[in-house]
Scaffold this motif. Sequence first.
Motif, short mmCIF file in Angstrom:
data_model
loop_
_atom_site.label_atom_id
_atom_site.label_comp_id
_atom_site.label_asym_id
_atom_site.label_seq_id
_atom_site.Cartn_x
_atom_site.Cartn_y
_atom_site.Cartn_z
N ARG A 52 0.26 -1.52 0.19
CA ARG A 52 -0.26 -0.21 -0.05
C ARG A 52 0.68 1.43 0.51
NH1 ARG A 52 -1.43 3.12 4.42
NH2 ARG A 52 -2.89 4.60 4.24
N SER A 53 1.96 1.14 1.15
CA SER A 53 2.60 2.41 0.97
C SER A 53 3.21 2.76 -0.64
CB SER A 53 3.80 2.20 2.03
OG SER A 53 3.37 2.19 3.44
N ALA A 54 4.28 1.38 -1.21
CA ALA A 54 4.36 1.94 -2.68
C ALA A 54 3.83 2.40 -3.31
CB ALA A 54 5.28 0.22 -2.25
N ALA A 55 2.23 1.95 -3.41
CA ALA A 55 0.91 2.41 -4.54
C ALA A 55 1.12 3.92 -3.82
CB ALA A 55 0.48 1.64 -4.49
N LEU A 56 1.10 4.49 -2.56
CA LEU A 56 1.00 5.51 -2.74
C LEU A 56 1.88 5.92 -3.01
CD1 LEU A 56 -0.74 5.02 0.61
CD2 LEU A 56 -1.50 6.01 -0.28
N ALA A 57 3.11 5.83 -2.92
CA ALA A 57 4.16 6.57 -4.01
C ALA A 57 4.44 6.63 -5.01
CB ALA A 57 5.95 6.18 -3.13
N GLY A 58 2.91 5.64 -5.55
CA GLY A 58 3.73 6.27 -7.02
C GLY A 58 4.30 4.99 -7.80
N ALA A 59 4.69 3.79 -7.13
CA ALA A 59 5.83 2.64 -7.41
C ALA A 59 5.54 1.85 -9.16
CB ALA A 59 6.17 2.44 -6.08
N GLY A 60 3.62 1.59 -8.75
CA GLY A 60 3.48 0.70 -9.40
C GLY A 60 1.89 0.30 -9.00
N ILE A 61 1.32 -0.76 -9.36
CA ILE A 61 0.21 -0.84 -9.44
C ILE A 61 0.27 -1.92 -8.61
CG2 ILE A 61 -1.90 -2.33 -10.41
CD1 ILE A 61 -1.17 -0.99 -13.42
N ALA A 62 -0.33 -2.38 -7.41
CA ALA A 62 -0.57 -3.26 -6.42
C ALA A 62 -1.63 -3.98 -6.49
CB ALA A 62 0.03 -3.04 -4.95
N THR A 63 -1.73 -5.65 -6.04
CA THR A 63 -2.51 -6.15 -5.52
C THR A 63 -3.18 -6.26 -3.85
OG1 THR A 63 -1.36 -8.43 -4.56
CG2 THR A 63 -2.35 -8.09 -7.10
N SER A 64 -4.68 -5.74 -3.73
CA SER A 64 -4.64 -5.29 -1.80
C SER A 64 -5.92 -5.79 -1.41
CB SER A 64 -4.58 -3.52 -1.87
OG SER A 64 -4.72 -3.40 -0.96
N ALA A 65 -6.08 -6.39 -0.66
CA ALA A 65 -7.47 -6.46 0.57
C ALA A 65 -7.81 -5.35 0.00
CB ALA A 65 -7.14 -7.25 1.55
N SER A 66 -9.68 -4.96 0.37
CA SER A 66 -10.13 -3.55 0.36
C SER A 66 -9.93 -3.20 1.88
CB SER A 66 -11.23 -4.03 0.38
OG SER A 66 -12.15 -4.86 0.88
N PHE A 67 -10.03 -3.47 2.69
CA PHE A 67 -9.98 -3.14 3.99
C PHE A 67 -8.72 -2.58 4.33
CE2 PHE A 67 -7.54 -7.22 4.98
CZ PHE A 67 -6.23 -6.94 5.70
N ILE A 68 -7.42 -3.07 3.48
CA ILE A 68 -6.00 -1.46 3.44
C ILE A 68 -6.22 -0.95 2.40
CG2 ILE A 68 -3.93 -2.16 2.94
CD1 ILE A 68 -3.40 -4.89 2.56
N VAL A 69 -6.41 -0.43 1.94
CA VAL A 69 -6.76 0.70 0.64
C VAL A 69 -8.23 1.35 0.73
CG1 VAL A 69 -4.87 -0.33 -0.73
CG2 VAL A 69 -7.22 -1.18 -1.09
N HIS A 70 -9.06 1.17 1.68
CA HIS A 70 -10.52 1.43 1.17
C HIS A 70 -10.59 3.04 1.82
CE1 HIS A 70 -15.08 2.11 2.72
NE2 HIS A 70 -14.37 3.04 3.53
N ALA A 71 -10.04 3.63 2.50
CA ALA A 71 -10.41 4.70 3.38
C ALA A 71 -8.89 5.56 1.77
CB ALA A 71 -9.20 5.30 4.28
#
Length: 300
Positions: free
Chosen positions: A229-248
Motif C-alpha cells: 500500500r505504501s509503495a502504491a501511494l508513493a507512485g511505485a506501481g500497481i498493487a494487489t490489495s485487500a479492500s480493508f487495506i486501501v478503503h480509506a
Amino acid sequence: MDQFSALKAFCRVVEAGSFSAAAAEINVSHTVMSKQVRQLESQLGAQLLNRTTRRLALTEAGQTYYERARRILDELQDADLAVSRHHAIPRGTLRINAPMAFGTLDMGRWLPAFMARYPELKVDLVCNDRFVDLIEEGFDVAVRLARELPDSSLVARRLTTTATMLVASPAYLERRGAPACPEDLVRHNCLTYTLVPKPHEWTLTSPQGERTTVTVRGSFQANTGIALRSAALAGAGIATSASFIVHADLVRGDLVPVLPDYRLAPRDIYAVYPHNRHLSPKVRAFVDFASEVYRSAEWS
C-alpha cells in the motif's frame, strides 16, 4: 512447595514484567513472589528467568514453560467458569493471533470498544503473517484470511469477505497510462505480495466470467500488504490489495482502482479457535463481537 501457587506466581511475574509489580497486584511482598519462583526453578532443575537490575527476560526453557503453564491456568479458569453461575462473564487474558495488516489496520480500531464492553478482560494481540499453531503457541482464537481453509480440528466461523483489487496512485497512472485489459499489465511495474503460492501470476475475471491469468513483473515485492500500500501511494506501481487495506485511500482519492470491471478472487475472513465442548466465555464474546462489527464494515 505448593507447585500450583508457584506456577501462578511465575505467570503473574512474566505478565507483570517484574516481581514487584506482580507482588503488588495480589498484595504480597516481593520476597514471597521471588521465593516461589526460585522454588519452582529448583524443582524443575532449570532457570526460567534471566534477572538483571533493570529487567526480567524469559529463558528458552522459561518461554516453553510459560506457554504451557498459561494454557493450564486458562483451561482451569474456563473449567471453573463452565460450572459457575458466572459462566457468561468473560474475564482473564484473551490471546488473539491475526495477520499483520488486518490486525494493525482494522482490528485496532474496534478492540477498544470490545474491551470497554468486557472490563474484566485483557487482550493480548499478536500480529504476524506466518502460520500459527493455536494450541502449541497458546492462542485462544485467531483471525485468518483465506480463500479456502485447510481441514483441521479447529472451529471456523466466517465473519465477512474482503475483495481483492488492483490499485495505483493517480500520479503513476498519469505517468504510465492506465491498462485497458489484463494483458496490458505486462507493461507495468507490478507490486507483488509474496505470501501466496504464485505471487507473479494474477488471475482476473471479466464481467462476462472469462478468466485471464497474467504473469507480471515489477521492481518491488513484500510479505505484507501494508508495505505494498505504501509503495502504491508513493507512485511505485500497481498493487494487489485487500479492500480493508486501501478503503480509506480510495475514498480520499489517494489511490484509484485499476481495471475496475475485472475481479480478483476475494478472501473470506474467519475467526478460528480450538474445539471445546464448553466454549470459553472470552472466546465466545470475541467471536460474537467481531461478527457484529463485520456485519456492517464499510469495506466488506
